[in-house]
Design an enzyme around this catalytic site. Structure first.
Site, PDB file in Angstrom:
ATOM      1  N   ARG A 110       0.691  -1.357   0.006  1.00 35.42           N
ATOM      2  CA  ARG A 110       0.272  -0.356  -0.472  1.00 35.42           C
ATOM      3  C   ARG A 110       1.225   1.629   0.336  1.00 35.42           C
ATOM      4  NH1 ARG A 110      -2.908  -3.278   3.939  1.00 35.42           N
ATOM      5  NH2 ARG A 110      -4.425  -4.026   2.965  1.00 35.42           N
ATOM      6  N   LYS A 132       2.457  11.198 -11.044  1.00 33.37           N
ATOM      7  CA  LYS A 132       1.557  10.434 -11.823  1.00 33.37           C
ATOM      8  C   LYS A 132       2.413   8.859 -12.613  1.00 33.37           C
ATOM      9  CE  LYS A 132      -1.230  13.208 -14.681  1.00 33.37           C
ATOM     10  NZ  LYS A 132      -1.490  13.253 -15.926  1.00 33.37           N
ATOM     11  N   GLU A 178       8.999  18.530 -24.954  1.00 30.27           N
ATOM     12  CA  GLU A 178       8.710  18.760 -24.009  1.00 30.27           C
ATOM     13  C   GLU A 178       9.263  20.095 -23.194  1.00 30.27           C
ATOM     14  OE1 GLU A 178       5.924  17.344 -22.943  1.00 30.27           O
ATOM     15  OE2 GLU A 178       5.989  15.896 -23.740  1.00 30.27           O
ATOM     16  N   LYS A 214       7.296  22.820 -14.408  1.00 35.64           N
ATOM     17  CA  LYS A 214       6.209  21.470 -13.662  1.00 35.64           C
ATOM     18  C   LYS A 214       6.177  21.441 -12.338  1.00 35.64           C
ATOM     19  CE  LYS A 214       4.552  17.238 -14.611  1.00 35.64           C
ATOM     20  NZ  LYS A 214       5.170  15.291 -15.672  1.00 35.64           N
ATOM     21  N   GLU A 224      -4.752  17.556 -10.717  1.00 33.88           N
ATOM     22  CA  GLU A 224      -5.131  17.420 -12.069  1.00 33.88           C
ATOM     23  C   GLU A 224      -6.430  17.724 -12.250  1.00 33.88           C
ATOM     24  OE1 GLU A 224      -5.334  14.591 -15.589  1.00 33.88           O
ATOM     25  OE2 GLU A 224      -3.582  16.884 -16.481  1.00 33.88           O
ATOM     26  N   ARG A 228      -2.555  22.665 -14.044  1.00 35.10           N
ATOM     27  CA  ARG A 228      -1.968  21.580 -14.332  1.00 35.10           C
ATOM     28  C   ARG A 228      -2.173  20.984 -15.840  1.00 35.10           C
ATOM     29  NH1 ARG A 228       0.605  15.910 -10.996  1.00 35.10           N
ATOM     30  NH2 ARG A 228       1.512  15.218 -12.985  1.00 35.10           N
ATOM     31  N   ASN A 232      -0.506  20.098 -21.191  1.00 37.46           N
ATOM     32  CA  ASN A 232      -1.037  19.536 -22.010  1.00 37.46           C
ATOM     33  C   ASN A 232      -1.001  20.074 -23.184  1.00 37.46           C
ATOM     34  OD1 ASN A 232      -1.914  17.285 -20.738  1.00 37.46           O
ATOM     35  ND2 ASN A 232      -3.580  18.137 -19.539  1.00 37.46           N
ATOM     36  N   HIS A 235      -1.039  19.003 -26.823  1.00 39.55           N
ATOM     37  CA  HIS A 235      -1.448  17.100 -26.309  1.00 39.55           C
ATOM     38  C   HIS A 235      -2.507  17.303 -26.531  1.00 39.55           C
ATOM     39  CE1 HIS A 235       3.052  17.188 -24.595  1.00 39.55           C
ATOM     40  NE2 HIS A 235       2.573  16.116 -24.210  1.00 39.55           N
ATOM     41  N   HIS A 239      -1.776  14.635 -29.183  1.00 37.15           N
ATOM     42  CA  HIS A 239      -2.102  12.868 -29.142  1.00 37.15           C
ATOM     43  C   HIS A 239      -2.319  12.152 -30.249  1.00 37.15           C
ATOM     44  CE1 HIS A 239      -2.004  13.469 -23.812  1.00 37.15           C
ATOM     45  NE2 HIS A 239      -0.816  12.418 -25.093  1.00 37.15           N
ATOM     46  N   HIS A 249       6.144  10.981 -30.115  1.00 42.22           N
ATOM     47  CA  HIS A 249       5.195  11.202 -28.672  1.00 42.22           C
ATOM     48  C   HIS A 249       5.847  13.158 -28.682  1.00 42.22           C
ATOM     49  CE1 HIS A 249       2.329  12.858 -25.197  1.00 42.22           C
ATOM     50  NE2 HIS A 249       4.235  13.508 -24.527  1.00 42.22           N
TER      51      HIS A 249
HETATM   52  N1  LIG Z   1       4.413  10.610 -15.426  1.00 44.61           N
HETATM   53  C1  LIG Z   1       4.381  10.766 -16.293  1.00 44.61           C
HETATM   54  O1  LIG Z   1       3.879  12.182 -15.900  1.00 44.61           O
HETATM   55  C2  LIG Z   1       4.772  11.082 -17.387  1.00 44.61           C
HETATM   56  C3  LIG Z   1       4.695  12.395 -18.279  1.00 44.61           C
HETATM   57  C4  LIG Z   1       5.780  12.030 -19.821  1.00 44.61           C
HETATM   58  C5  LIG Z   1       5.592  10.829 -20.018  1.00 44.61           C
HETATM   59  N2  LIG Z   1       5.050   9.830 -19.514  1.00 44.61           N
HETATM   60  C6  LIG Z   1       5.728   8.527 -19.700  1.00 44.61           C
HETATM   61  O2  LIG Z   1       7.004   8.193 -20.325  1.00 44.61           O
HETATM   62  C7  LIG Z   1       7.237   7.285 -21.094  1.00 44.61           C
HETATM   63  C8  LIG Z   1       8.293   7.451 -22.676  1.00 44.61           C
HETATM   64  O3  LIG Z   1       9.434   8.611 -21.834  1.00 44.61           O
HETATM   65  P1  LIG Z   1      10.574   8.064 -22.531  1.00 44.61           P
HETATM   66  O4  LIG Z   1      10.589   8.599 -23.745  1.00 44.61           O
HETATM   67  O5  LIG Z   1      11.140   8.380 -21.889  1.00 44.61           O
HETATM   68  O6  LIG Z   1      10.755   6.224 -22.691  1.00 44.61           O
HETATM   69  P2  LIG Z   1      11.649   4.906 -22.576  1.00 44.61           P
HETATM   70  O7  LIG Z   1      11.223   4.940 -20.890  1.00 44.61           O
HETATM   71  O8  LIG Z   1      10.941   3.813 -23.132  1.00 44.61           O
HETATM   72  O9  LIG Z   1      12.815   5.637 -22.910  1.00 44.61           O
HETATM   73  C9  LIG Z   1      13.163   5.755 -24.344  1.00 44.61           C
HETATM   74  C10 LIG Z   1      14.404   4.414 -24.837  1.00 44.61           C
HETATM   75  O10 LIG Z   1      16.018   5.518 -24.112  1.00 44.61           O
HETATM   76  C11 LIG Z   1      16.490   4.239 -23.939  1.00 44.61           C
HETATM   77  N3  LIG Z   1      17.231   4.670 -22.657  1.00 44.61           N
HETATM   78  C12 LIG Z   1      17.204   4.721 -21.662  1.00 44.61           C
HETATM   79  N4  LIG Z   1      18.448   5.959 -21.035  1.00 44.61           N
HETATM   80  C13 LIG Z   1      18.961   5.553 -21.601  1.00 44.61           C
HETATM   81  C14 LIG Z   1      20.178   6.712 -22.388  1.00 44.61           C
HETATM   82  N5  LIG Z   1      20.668   6.660 -20.913  1.00 44.61           N
HETATM   83  N6  LIG Z   1      21.220   6.475 -23.125  1.00 44.61           N
HETATM   84  C15 LIG Z   1      21.003   5.333 -23.969  1.00 44.61           C
HETATM   85  N7  LIG Z   1      18.949   4.880 -23.954  1.00 44.61           N
HETATM   86  C16 LIG Z   1      18.623   5.176 -23.081  1.00 44.61           C
HETATM   87  C17 LIG Z   1      15.584   3.034 -22.931  1.00 44.61           C
HETATM   88  O11 LIG Z   1      16.586   1.484 -22.583  1.00 44.61           O
HETATM   89  C18 LIG Z   1      14.183   3.180 -24.423  1.00 44.61           C
HETATM   90  O12 LIG Z   1      14.631   2.389 -25.836  1.00 44.61           O
HETATM   91  C19 LIG Z   1       5.935   6.774 -21.768  1.00 44.61           C
HETATM   92  O13 LIG Z   1       6.093   5.617 -21.605  1.00 44.61           O
HETATM   93  C20 LIG Z   1       4.630   7.709 -21.130  1.00 44.61           C
HETATM   94  O14 LIG Z   1       3.940   7.410 -21.509  1.00 44.61           O
HETATM   95  C21 LIG Z   1       5.043   9.388 -18.090  1.00 44.61           C
HETATM   96 ZN   LIG Z   2       3.946  14.791 -23.005  1.00 44.13          ZN
END
Ligand SMILES: NC(=O)c1ccc[n+]([C@@H]2O[C@H](COP(=O)([O-])OP(=O)(O)OC[C@H]3O[C@@H](n4cnc5c(N)ncnc54)[C@H](O)[C@@H]3O)[C@@H](O)[C@H]2O)c1
Ligand SMILES: [Zn+2]
Length: 342
Positions: A110, A132, A178, A214, A224, A228, A232, A235, A239, A249
């Site tokens: 939990r 989030k 972003e 942020k 949100e 917040r 977006n 977005h 999206h 993205h």
């Molecule tokens: N929680 C939130 O508020 C929030 C906000 C925006 C995005 N997200 C989420 O984030 C995700 C996208 O994030 P992302 O683009 O970081 O994705 P990801 O975790 O898929 O990473 C992208 C790629 O980068 C590689 N990588 C990571 N670190 C590296 C490094 N130091 N050197 C080389 N390669 C490296 C990974 O292996 C992967 O192939 C989505 O799932 C999205 O929904 C969440």
């Molecule tokens: Zn985004």
């Protein structure tokens, strides 16, 4: 280098190398480090820097990590190592890793403490900030992104600018979209840095400033309800364009920002052309010609998630002066036309 707080919930450290100690002092006895293939070198350094035994769990790469099956496998590992209430989970990787690590931390027993070491630019300025967490769930034949999750702040976020600077160009560009978004809604200095230096704008300027935008927004509106929503920007249409045009993205958000700027220009005289030029100079797309207008509109309608009839968009009266307003279908058409979708 810089310390940014979200209330007393979350402390974000931006610097070069990993902070020491990496985690705030606590009575923890063990740590589970969740990571992904691309970040396993950093995860090794993290595990080595901790003052207690660390179990490293390598998740599948990218979105394949964000499933109930993977989360179930992580719970099984936590049970094996007996990860208890005072212990800590650390997510080391991109946004998929921090989303899963945070979700597991929110739900295991939990709720246990967690920390994030984002290793992508998108993770550092967006995914790891704001509490989030979430995973994707299959609904019928489709996968619903981030359908299941929890609001659960990491206790600490440690951002190492040295490792972000070493990212390949494609990953850097994803985060650039972003980071620029954060500047457009909240900090002109970020926009200026990108204008002056292009895609290589110094991360010691861009990252702490984007994080601060942020953090400030989220600090005032954790779940949100209102402000917040300005995060977006780009977005609402982005999206839908991401899905229909098959863009990444970050690319889709760039197109979405160009589209939102077109509406902002009509309503408020926002200099949309300057933003389009800037996006172009950063190697980001500013149009998605060929994407089906009908398909985009269908997805925009579905994305409203029962929040009423009208489509609301983030518009800019000026840089760092966002408003969230209902837009007409004529304005949406004009926005899509501005990015080549007819
Ligand atoms: N929680 C939130 O508020 C929030 C906000 C925006 C995005 N997200 C989420 O984030 C995700 C996208 O994030 P992302 O683009 O970081 O994705 P990801 O975790 O898929 O990473 C992208 C790629 O980068 C590689 N990588 C990571 N670190 C590296 C490094 N130091 N050197 C080389 N390669 C490296 C990974 O292996 C992967 O192939 C989505 O799932 C999205 O929904 C969440
Ligand atoms: Zn985004």
């Amino acid at each position: 280098l810089e310390r940014i707080l979200i209330g007393d919930q979350c402390e974000i450290l931006v610097g070069r190398g990993l902070p020491s100690p990496l985690l705030p002092p606590a009575r923890r006895r063990r740590v589970a480090v969740l990571t992904q293939p691309g970040a396993s070198a950093v995860a090794g350094r993290v595990a080595g820097a901790l003052e207690c035994p660390a179990e490293v769990v390598v998740l599948p790469d990218r979105e394949a990590a964000k499933t109930l099956e993977v989360v179930g496998g992580v719970y099984a590992r936590l049970a094996e190592i007996n990860l208890a209430r005072p212990d800590t989970i650390v997510g080391v990787g991109g946004g998929t890793v921090t989303d899963v690590a945070g979700f597991v931390a929110a739900t295991w027993l939990r709720g246990v403490e967690w920390a994030a070491v984002p290793t992508t630019l998108l993770g550092a300025v967006d995914a790891a900030i704001g509490g989030k967490t979430g995973i994707n769930v299959d609904v019928g034949s489709a996968t619903a992104k981030n359908l299941v999750g929890a609001f659960w702040h990491p206790r600490r976020v440690a951002i190492d600018l040295d490792s972000l600077e070493a990212l390949p160009a494609g990953l850097r560009r994803e985060g650039t979209a972003e980071a620029l978004k954060a500047g457009l809604v909240g900090d002109p200095a970020i926009v200026e840095a990108y204008r002056r230096s292009g895609p290589d704008a110094p991360l010691d300027v861009v990252v702490p400033r984007a994080v601060r935008v942020k953090a400030e927004v989220v600090g005032g509106d954790f779940r949100e309800g209102g402000r917040r929503a300005i995060l977006n920007f780009g977005h609402t249409l982005g999206h839908a364009i991401e899905t229909v045009a098959g863009l990444s993205h970050g690319e889709a958000v760039a197109v979405g920002m160009a589209a939102a700027a077109a509406v902002s220009a009509r309503r408020y005289g926002f200099p949309a052309g300057r933003l389009v030029d800037l996006l172009f100079s950063l190697g980001l797309p500013v149009a998605a010609a060929g994407a089906s207008r009908r398909a985009v509109l269908d997805l925009v309608a579905r994305d409203k998630k029962g929040t009423g009839d009208e489509v609301r968009m983030v518009l800019l009266r000026a840089v760092a002066d966002p408003v969230v307003e209902a837009v007409s279908s004529e304005e949406i058409d004009a926005a899509l036309a501005a990015v080549g979708i007819h």
